[in-house]
Design a protein around this motif. Structure first.
Motif, PDB file in Angstrom:
ATOM      1  N   ARG A 257       0.835  -1.212   0.000  1.00  9.37           N
ATOM      2  CA  ARG A 257       0.000   0.000   0.000  1.00  9.37           C
ATOM      3  C   ARG A 257       0.869   1.261   0.000  1.00  9.37           C
ATOM      4  O   ARG A 257       0.622   2.209   0.742  1.00  9.37           O
ATOM      5  CB  ARG A 257      -0.985  -0.014   1.167  1.00  9.37           C
ATOM      6  N   LEU A 258       1.877   1.254  -0.836  1.00 14.13           N
ATOM      7  CA  LEU A 258       2.740   2.417  -1.000  1.00 14.13           C
ATOM      8  C   LEU A 258       2.097   3.408  -1.963  1.00 14.13           C
ATOM      9  O   LEU A 258       1.407   3.012  -2.912  1.00 14.13           O
ATOM     10  CB  LEU A 258       4.103   2.009  -1.549  1.00 14.13           C
ATOM     11  N   ILE A 259       2.343   4.684  -1.729  1.00 11.96           N
ATOM     12  CA  ILE A 259       1.903   5.706  -2.672  1.00 11.96           C
ATOM     13  C   ILE A 259       3.010   5.908  -3.692  1.00 11.96           C
ATOM     14  O   ILE A 259       4.115   6.344  -3.357  1.00 11.96           O
ATOM     15  CB  ILE A 259       1.552   7.019  -1.953  1.00 11.96           C
ATOM     16  N   LEU A 260       2.711   5.562  -4.952  1.00 11.91           N
ATOM     17  CA  LEU A 260       3.694   5.622  -6.031  1.00 11.91           C
ATOM     18  C   LEU A 260       3.076   6.308  -7.250  1.00 11.91           C
ATOM     19  O   LEU A 260       1.871   6.152  -7.509  1.00 11.91           O
ATOM     20  CB  LEU A 260       4.151   4.220  -6.421  1.00 11.91           C
ATOM     21  N   PRO A 261       3.870   7.025  -8.019  1.00 11.94           N
ATOM     22  CA  PRO A 261       3.343   7.703  -9.206  1.00 11.94           C
ATOM     23  C   PRO A 261       3.360   6.779 -10.420  1.00 11.94           C
ATOM     24  O   PRO A 261       4.248   6.849 -11.278  1.00 11.94           O
ATOM     25  CB  PRO A 261       4.305   8.886  -9.384  1.00 11.94           C
ATOM     26  N   VAL A 262       2.380   5.888 -10.494  1.00  8.64           N
ATOM     27  CA  VAL A 262       2.279   4.953 -11.607  1.00  8.64           C
ATOM     28  C   VAL A 262       1.208   5.419 -12.582  1.00  8.64           C
ATOM     29  O   VAL A 262       0.314   6.201 -12.240  1.00  8.64           O
ATOM     30  CB  VAL A 262       1.971   3.526 -11.113  1.00  8.64           C
ATOM     31  N   SER A 263       1.311   4.912 -13.809  1.00  6.40           N
ATOM     32  CA  SER A 263       0.348   5.284 -14.842  1.00  6.40           C
ATOM     33  C   SER A 263      -0.819   4.308 -14.828  1.00  6.40           C
ATOM     34  O   SER A 263      -0.625   3.095 -14.937  1.00  6.40           O
ATOM     35  CB  SER A 263       1.029   5.273 -16.211  1.00  6.40           C
ATOM     36  N   ALA A 264      -2.013   4.820 -14.692  1.00  4.79           N
ATOM     37  CA  ALA A 264      -3.223   4.008 -14.719  1.00  4.79           C
ATOM     38  C   ALA A 264      -4.366   4.908 -15.181  1.00  4.79           C
ATOM     39  O   ALA A 264      -4.237   6.137 -15.188  1.00  4.79           O
ATOM     40  CB  ALA A 264      -3.527   3.418 -13.343  1.00  4.79           C
ATOM     41  N   ARG A 265      -5.456   4.288 -15.573  1.00  2.31           N
ATOM     42  CA  ARG A 265      -6.568   5.089 -16.083  1.00  2.31           C
ATOM     43  C   ARG A 265      -7.109   6.016 -15.002  1.00  2.31           C
ATOM     44  O   ARG A 265      -7.356   5.598 -13.871  1.00  2.31           O
ATOM     45  CB  ARG A 265      -7.692   4.197 -16.610  1.00  2.31           C
ATOM     46  N   VAL A 266      -7.260   7.249 -15.375  1.00  2.00           N
ATOM     47  CA  VAL A 266      -7.817   8.263 -14.480  1.00  2.00           C
ATOM     48  C   VAL A 266      -9.256   8.507 -14.905  1.00  2.00           C
ATOM     49  O   VAL A 266      -9.528   8.791 -16.079  1.00  2.00           O
ATOM     50  CB  VAL A 266      -7.005   9.571 -14.564  1.00  2.00           C
ATOM     51  N   ASP A 267     -10.188   8.366 -13.975  1.00  2.00           N
ATOM     52  CA  ASP A 267     -11.602   8.540 -14.313  1.00  2.00           C
ATOM     53  C   ASP A 267     -12.070   9.981 -14.120  1.00  2.00           C
ATOM     54  O   ASP A 267     -12.797  10.500 -14.955  1.00  2.00           O
ATOM     55  CB  ASP A 267     -12.463   7.580 -13.488  1.00  2.00           C
ATOM     56  N   VAL A 275      -7.913   8.771 -19.735  1.00  2.00           N
ATOM     57  CA  VAL A 275      -6.583   8.382 -20.205  1.00  2.00           C
ATOM     58  C   VAL A 275      -5.747   7.808 -19.068  1.00  2.00           C
ATOM     59  O   VAL A 275      -6.010   8.063 -17.897  1.00  2.00           O
ATOM     60  CB  VAL A 275      -5.823   9.571 -20.842  1.00  2.00           C
ATOM     61  N   CYS A 276      -4.708   7.055 -19.455  1.00  2.00           N
ATOM     62  CA  CYS A 276      -3.743   6.551 -18.487  1.00  2.00           C
ATOM     63  C   CYS A 276      -2.623   7.572 -18.356  1.00  2.00           C
ATOM     64  O   CYS A 276      -1.964   7.912 -19.352  1.00  2.00           O
ATOM     65  CB  CYS A 276      -3.172   5.213 -18.940  1.00  2.00           C
ATOM     66  N   LEU A 277      -2.425   8.066 -17.169  1.00  2.59           N
ATOM     67  CA  LEU A 277      -1.305   8.951 -16.869  1.00  2.59           C
ATOM     68  C   LEU A 277      -0.938   8.783 -15.407  1.00  2.59           C
ATOM     69  O   LEU A 277      -1.651   8.136 -14.647  1.00  2.59           O
ATOM     70  CB  LEU A 277      -1.611  10.405 -17.227  1.00  2.59           C
ATOM     71  N   SER A 278       0.192   9.366 -15.031  1.00  5.46           N
ATOM     72  CA  SER A 278       0.726   9.123 -13.687  1.00  5.46           C
ATOM     73  C   SER A 278       0.246  10.160 -12.683  1.00  5.46           C
ATOM     74  O   SER A 278       0.331  11.368 -12.929  1.00  5.46           O
ATOM     75  CB  SER A 278       2.251   9.119 -13.711  1.00  5.46           C
ATOM     76  N   LEU A 279      -0.230   9.655 -11.572  1.00  2.00           N
ATOM     77  CA  LEU A 279      -0.562  10.441 -10.394  1.00  2.00           C
ATOM     78  C   LEU A 279      -0.201   9.600  -9.176  1.00  2.00           C
ATOM     79  O   LEU A 279      -0.217   8.359  -9.258  1.00  2.00           O
ATOM     80  CB  LEU A 279      -2.054  10.788 -10.357  1.00  2.00           C
ATOM     81  N   PRO A 280       0.121  10.220  -8.053  1.00  2.00           N
ATOM     82  CA  PRO A 280       0.408   9.423  -6.853  1.00  2.00           C
ATOM     83  C   PRO A 280      -0.837   8.646  -6.423  1.00  2.00           C
ATOM     84  O   PRO A 280      -1.900   9.236  -6.234  1.00  2.00           O
ATOM     85  CB  PRO A 280       0.795  10.480  -5.808  1.00  2.00           C
TER      86      PRO A 280
END
Length: 324
Positions: A257-267, A275-280
C-alpha cells in the motif's frame, strides 16, 4: 523503500529479455522479490544466455528460481506480468514516436498473456508507457486497477535525487513527484514537494531560497531530458528503470500500500479522465488503487490537462480508444 521479503510461491513473468527486461530480472533476483522469475522472449539464443547468466549467480542471491522460454506458456499463473518488450527508443527520438509499433505488438501479445495468467496484475514498461498502458488495458479487458504502467516512478526518482543533491540531504529525505506523461510534457508537482517537513520552495541556505524559479526550471529540464542523455551515451536506459519497476513489483506482491506515481486510467481528477497517466496513488496486491487526494496548483493543473491531451491524441493516432 520498505525492506522486502520474498512472497512464498509468488511468480513474476518478464516479457522481453533485452536490456530493461534482463536488468529488471536481475534486480528482482538480488532483492528476492519473488520466488520465481520467468523470462519470455522470441529471441531463443539471447533468452537462454540471459537465463544462464542469472542462474550462475544464484550462490550469491536469495533462493529464486529463474526460468525462461520462447513460449508464452512460461508465464503461466504469474502473479505479475511485466511487459518490457518493444522497439527501442532511438537517439533523439520522442517516446510518442514509438507508439504505433509497440501498440501493434501489444495487441497481438496481451490476449495470449491473459490466457495463461488470468489472475495477474499487468505492469507496462514499454514506451511510450502511457499510450501502451492504455492499449494493454483495452486489449486485455481487465479491470482498470489490474493494468498499470511504470509511469513517472523513475522520473520522480530523478527529481528527488536532483533536489537532494542541491539541498545537501539524503534522497530519502525528499518527497516529490513528477506527474502526467512519462515524457516531454511531464509535470513536476512542486506545490506538493517537501524536504523533510519543509516545502521545497521554502528551503533556504545562507538566508537565500535554494529552489527559486530558475532552479526549479533547471531541475525540470534535467529530469525530462535525462533519458535522452543516457540513450545518447549508451544506447538505452536500464539500471534505474529496473530498480524503479522492482519497487513497484514489491509494492504489489507485498501488498505494501505504498503511494507511487504509476500510470493508470484516471476517471475524474479535477476534470481529467479517460486516459492513463501518472498520479500518486496507492499500489497494493490489487494493483493501482485510490489516488492520493492531492490538489495541484492552477499552473500545474493546466500543464496536467495538456499532458492528458497529448496522451489522448497519441492514443487516437494509433487507434487506441479513449473514453469520452
Amino acid at each position: 523503500m520498505i525492506p522486502h521479503r520474498t512472497v512464498r510461491g509468488s511468480k513474476i513473468a518478464v516479457v522481453g529479455a533485452g536490456a530493461v527486461g534482463s536488468t529488471l530480472a536481475y534486480a528482482c533476483q538480488i532483492r528476492g522479490t519473488a520466488a520465481t522469475i520467468a523470462l519470455y522472449d522470441t529471441d531463443t539464443a539471447k533468452l537462454r544466455a540471459q537465463v544462464l547468466d542469472l542462474r550462475h549467480g544464484g550462490m550469491f542471491t536469495p533462493a529464486v528460481e529463474i526460468v525462461g522460454a520462447d513460449d508464452v506458456a512460461v508465464c503461466a499463473d504469474a502473479d505479475v506480468v511485466v511487459i518490457t518488450a518493444g522497439v527501442r527508443q532511438r537517439v533523439g527520438e520522442n517516446r510518442l514516436a514509438l507508439a504505433e509499433r509497440n501498440v501493434r505488438m501489444c495487441r497481438t501479445l496481451v490476449p495470449d498473456l491473459c490466457a495463461v495468467a488470468p489472475e495477474a496484475v499487468f505492469v507496462v514498461v514499454t514506451n511510450p508507457v502511457d499510450v501502451v498502458t492504455q492499449a494493454v488495458l483495452a486489449a486485455s479487458g481487465l479491470p482498470a486497477c489490474r493494468v498499470l504502467g511504470s509511469g513517472t516512478a523513475l522520473d520522480s526518482s530523478r527529481l528527488r535525487s536532483l533536489i537532494a543533491a542541491r539541498a545537501g540531504v539524503g534522497v530519502p529525505s525528499v518527497c516529490a513527484y513528477i506527474i502526467g506523461e512519462h515524457g516531454d510534457s511531464a509535470v513536476p508537482l512542486w506545490s506538493g514537494a517537501f524536504i523533510g517537513s519543509v516545502p521545497v520552495t521554502d528551503w533556504v541556505a545562507d538566508g537565500r531560497p535554494v529552489f527559486d524559479e530558475a532552479a526549479r526550471a533547471e531541475i525540470t529540464t534535467a529530469v525530462t531530458g535525462a533519458a535522452y542523455e543516457v540513450i545518447a551515451g549508451k544506447g538505452a536506459t536500464n539500471y534505474a528503470v529496473g530498480l524503479a519497476v522492482t519497487g513497484v513489483l514489491e509494492a504489489i506482491l507485498g501488498d505494501q500500500r505504498l503511494i507511487l506515481p504509476v500510470s493508470a486510467r484516471v476517471d475524474d481528477f479535477h476534470g481529467i479522465g479517460g486516459v492513463c497517466l501518472s498520479l500518486p496513488r496507492v499500489v497494493d496486491r490489487a494493483g493501482a488503487g485510490p489516488l492520493e487526494p492531492v490538489t495541484p496548483d492552477p499552473a500545474e493543473l493546466v500543464a496536467l490537462r495538456r499532458c492528458a491531451e497529448v496522451i489522448g491524441d497519441a492514443c487516437r493516432a494509433v487507434g487506441v480508444r479513449v473514453p469520452a
